[in-house]
Design a protein around this motif. Structure first.
Motif, PDB file in Angstrom:
ATOM      1  N   ARG A 145       0.831  -1.202   0.000  1.00 41.53           N
ATOM      2  CA  ARG A 145       0.000   0.000   0.000  1.00 41.53           C
ATOM      3  C   ARG A 145       0.872   1.262   0.000  1.00 41.53           C
ATOM      4  O   ARG A 145       0.635   2.220   0.732  1.00 41.53           O
ATOM      5  CB  ARG A 145      -0.956   0.008   1.199  1.00 41.53           C
ATOM      6  N   LEU A 146       1.880   1.239  -0.870  1.00 42.72           N
ATOM      7  CA  LEU A 146       2.794   2.363  -1.028  1.00 42.72           C
ATOM      8  C   LEU A 146       2.824   2.796  -2.485  1.00 42.72           C
ATOM      9  O   LEU A 146       2.605   1.992  -3.391  1.00 42.72           O
ATOM     10  CB  LEU A 146       4.211   1.970  -0.594  1.00 42.72           C
ATOM     11  N   LEU A 147       3.108   4.071  -2.709  1.00 42.75           N
ATOM     12  CA  LEU A 147       3.247   4.570  -4.071  1.00 42.75           C
ATOM     13  C   LEU A 147       4.631   4.219  -4.610  1.00 42.75           C
ATOM     14  O   LEU A 147       5.622   4.262  -3.871  1.00 42.75           O
ATOM     15  CB  LEU A 147       3.046   6.084  -4.101  1.00 42.75           C
ATOM     16  N   PRO A 148       4.729   3.880  -5.884  1.00 45.15           N
ATOM     17  CA  PRO A 148       6.044   3.544  -6.456  1.00 45.15           C
ATOM     18  C   PRO A 148       6.796   4.791  -6.904  1.00 45.15           C
ATOM     19  O   PRO A 148       6.212   5.853  -7.126  1.00 45.15           O
ATOM     20  CB  PRO A 148       5.670   2.682  -7.661  1.00 45.15           C
ATOM     21  N   GLN A 149       8.110   4.646  -7.025  1.00 47.15           N
ATOM     22  CA  GLN A 149       8.882   5.677  -7.702  1.00 47.15           C
ATOM     23  C   GLN A 149       8.414   5.774  -9.146  1.00 47.15           C
ATOM     24  O   GLN A 149       7.769   4.871  -9.671  1.00 47.15           O
ATOM     25  CB  GLN A 149      10.380   5.342  -7.666  1.00 47.15           C
ATOM     26  N   SER A 150       8.775   6.865  -9.797  1.00 46.41           N
ATOM     27  CA  SER A 150       8.344   7.061 -11.179  1.00 46.41           C
ATOM     28  C   SER A 150       9.084   6.116 -12.120  1.00 46.41           C
ATOM     29  O   SER A 150      10.212   5.681 -11.848  1.00 46.41           O
ATOM     30  CB  SER A 150       8.596   8.506 -11.615  1.00 46.41           C
ATOM     31  N   LYS A 151       8.455   5.827 -13.239  1.00 42.82           N
ATOM     32  CA  LYS A 151       9.128   5.036 -14.269  1.00 42.82           C
ATOM     33  C   LYS A 151      10.348   5.784 -14.799  1.00 42.82           C
ATOM     34  O   LYS A 151      11.378   5.181 -15.127  1.00 42.82           O
ATOM     35  CB  LYS A 151       8.157   4.728 -15.413  1.00 42.82           C
ATOM     36  N   GLU A 152      10.249   7.115 -14.850  1.00 42.06           N
ATOM     37  CA  GLU A 152      11.371   7.924 -15.334  1.00 42.06           C
ATOM     38  C   GLU A 152      12.594   7.778 -14.434  1.00 42.06           C
ATOM     39  O   GLU A 152      13.733   7.854 -14.913  1.00 42.06           O
ATOM     40  CB  GLU A 152      10.957   9.396 -15.432  1.00 42.06           C
ATOM     41  N   PHE A 153      12.365   7.574 -13.130  1.00 40.61           N
ATOM     42  CA  PHE A 153      13.496   7.369 -12.226  1.00 40.61           C
ATOM     43  C   PHE A 153      14.302   6.148 -12.647  1.00 40.61           C
ATOM     44  O   PHE A 153      15.541   6.184 -12.683  1.00 40.61           O
ATOM     45  CB  PHE A 153      13.010   7.199 -10.788  1.00 40.61           C
ATOM     46  N   PHE A 154      13.621   5.062 -12.971  1.00 34.39           N
ATOM     47  CA  PHE A 154      14.336   3.843 -13.359  1.00 34.39           C
ATOM     48  C   PHE A 154      14.968   3.982 -14.744  1.00 34.39           C
ATOM     49  O   PHE A 154      16.006   3.365 -15.012  1.00 34.39           O
ATOM     50  CB  PHE A 154      13.396   2.646 -13.280  1.00 34.39           C
ATOM     51  N   GLU A 155      14.370   4.796 -15.602  1.00 34.67           N
ATOM     52  CA  GLU A 155      15.028   5.099 -16.881  1.00 34.67           C
ATOM     53  C   GLU A 155      16.347   5.818 -16.635  1.00 34.67           C
ATOM     54  O   GLU A 155      17.377   5.495 -17.253  1.00 34.67           O
ATOM     55  CB  GLU A 155      14.113   5.968 -17.743  1.00 34.67           C
ATOM     56  N   ARG A 156      16.322   6.798 -15.736  1.00 33.92           N
ATOM     57  CA  ARG A 156      17.552   7.537 -15.423  1.00 33.92           C
ATOM     58  C   ARG A 156      18.572   6.632 -14.749  1.00 33.92           C
ATOM     59  O   ARG A 156      19.779   6.747 -14.993  1.00 33.92           O
ATOM     60  CB  ARG A 156      17.224   8.733 -14.527  1.00 33.92           C
ATOM     61  N   LEU A 157      18.094   5.750 -13.879  1.00 37.12           N
ATOM     62  CA  LEU A 157      18.999   4.816 -13.207  1.00 37.12           C
ATOM     63  C   LEU A 157      19.715   3.938 -14.230  1.00 37.12           C
ATOM     64  O   LEU A 157      20.938   3.744 -14.155  1.00 37.12           O
ATOM     65  CB  LEU A 157      18.212   3.967 -12.214  1.00 37.12           C
ATOM     66  N   ALA A 158      18.968   3.412 -15.197  1.00 33.06           N
ATOM     67  CA  ALA A 158      19.581   2.566 -16.222  1.00 33.06           C
ATOM     68  C   ALA A 158      20.585   3.353 -17.052  1.00 33.06           C
ATOM     69  O   ALA A 158      21.666   2.847 -17.390  1.00 33.06           O
ATOM     70  CB  ALA A 158      18.502   1.966 -17.117  1.00 33.06           C
TER      71      ALA A 158
END
Length: 382
Positions: free
Chosen positions: A227-240
């Motif tokens: 029941r938590l909000l996820p980080q943005s998809k853009e965050f994982f794009e930047r991480l990659a």
């Protein structure tokens, strides 16, 4: 069934490395990744300057200081870009020589201005001479700005509050895969074989094609189970973009074309870090997480890493799971300094944020809506 593209044994036997460089990374001594050294300085207490993360003296110091993942400009820049938190460093100097440093993020939101060492990191303590720590504490307290740290080094009495809510767990890796697997608990080895016997495979991805299958599983788990909000998809794009392929990769446990579990690993120096993971709750009987961690251990040994960092654990179930992987535990500490009484306005906004999170993670709320909310609100969870 095992790794796509060949077995761990064949990689070791050939002396090649799956990162494409054709050799294993140079091994460093085991003490290299301690967050502080025990050598004492000569002379008076160091002076401390609060400088930009890009300060050349800090960058030169890092080149020889064996930093952890969370000390590095790469990680600090990722967090700064995603959340708008400028990266700074408390730099301790003896004369013109840097003897220690602590990176921190400048945060300014509805709670006011504060400093966090380091935002969205597992543990990030002072790097360098341990005896410089009191001077760093004093410098960060001098302006009366609240700040906090999560570290393996205990805060001093200068902290307003000190907690030790859990442990940091790491696995020291031997030279060969059989030796590493022998360090794991029998229950871990049995569970790791369940998916393999069912025909499951492990797939490694070191480019941005990991994003869609990983994020779908990750965001779903955050929303439905925790029941938590996820980080943005853009965050994982930047991480990659920042880490793959030289400094990171993703592992996927798959069966009949379906992703059952996924994990992201990042590397710094001679340590491989488990950073993000998710699994399909309906596949629990196949133990896909046990399967993937075993593959991660094999990969870490093949690549020549000395250590697998499994992050922090609070509840006993997670601690036990990681101990079964062969991890040792050390307490970590949360220190808070220059604390200010929470105003009623701030308390009300925090209650509203909590209520909004509960509403946005209700089963009937589309996953895309929860993900959009996480992109907008995640910066307030630091």
């Amino acid at each position: 069934m095992g790794w796509d593209g060949g077995s761990a044994f064949s990689l070791i036997a050939s002396g090649t490395c799956p990162n494409g460089r054709g050799h294993l990374p140079k091994r460093r001594r085991a003490w290299a990744h301690m967050q502080h050294r025990t050598v004492e300085p000569v002379g008076a207490d160091p002076r401390v300057e609060l400088v930009a993360q890009s300060d050349e003296r800090w960058l030169r110091f890092l080149s020889d200081a064996h930093p952890s993942l969370f000390h590095t400009p790469r990680w600090c820049s990722l967090i700064s870009t995603e959340y708008g938190f400028p990266g700074r460093v408390a730099l301790a100097l003896s004369g013109s020589t840097v003897v220690a440093g602590l990176p921190y993020a400048e945060v300014n939101d509805f709670r006011g201005r504060r400093r966090v060492a380091y935002a969205f990191s597992d543990v990030c303590g002072p790097l360098g001479l341990a005896s410089a720590w009191p001077a760093i504490e004093a410098a960060l307290c001098s302006e009366g700005i609240p700040w906090q740290i999560r570290s393996l080094l205990a805060p001093s009495a200068a902290a307003d509050s000190i907690d030790s809510p859990g442990v940091h767990q790491t696995m020291e890796l031997p030279a060969t895969v059989p030796q590493a697997l022998a360090m794991t608990h029998e229950k871990q080895r049995v569970n790791a074989r369940r998916l393999e016997r069912a025909g499951g495979t492990c797939r490694k991805i070191s480019d941005r094609t990991f994003l869609e299958p990983f994020y779908c599983l990750f965001a779903t788990l955050r929303k439905r189970k925790f029941r938590l909000l996820p980080q943005s998809k853009e965050f994982f794009e930047r991480l990659a973009a920042a880490y793959f392929p030289e400094h990171g990769f993703a592992l996927f446990a798959e069966l009949n074309g379906n992703v059952l579990a996924a994990m992201i690993f990042l590397a710094e120096g001679d340590t491989l870090y488990y950073k993000y993971g998710a699994s399909n709750a309906d596949a629990g009987d196949l133990r896909p997480s046990n399967f993937l961690f075993q593959k991660a251990i094999e990969e870490a040994v093949v690549r020549g890493y000395r250590r697998l960092d499994l992050g922090i654990s609070i509840d006993e179930g997670l601690r036990r799971f990681k101990r079964h992987l062969g991890a040792a535990s050390a307490p970590y500490y949360v220190g808070r300094y220059a604390e200010r009484p929470k105003t009623e306005e701030v308390a009300e906004l925090e209650r509203t944020l909590s209520a909004l999170t509960r509403v946005l993670t209700e089963p009937e709320v589309p996953l895309a809506a929860a993900a959009d909310a996480g992109a907008a609100l995640y910066r307030f969870f630091v």
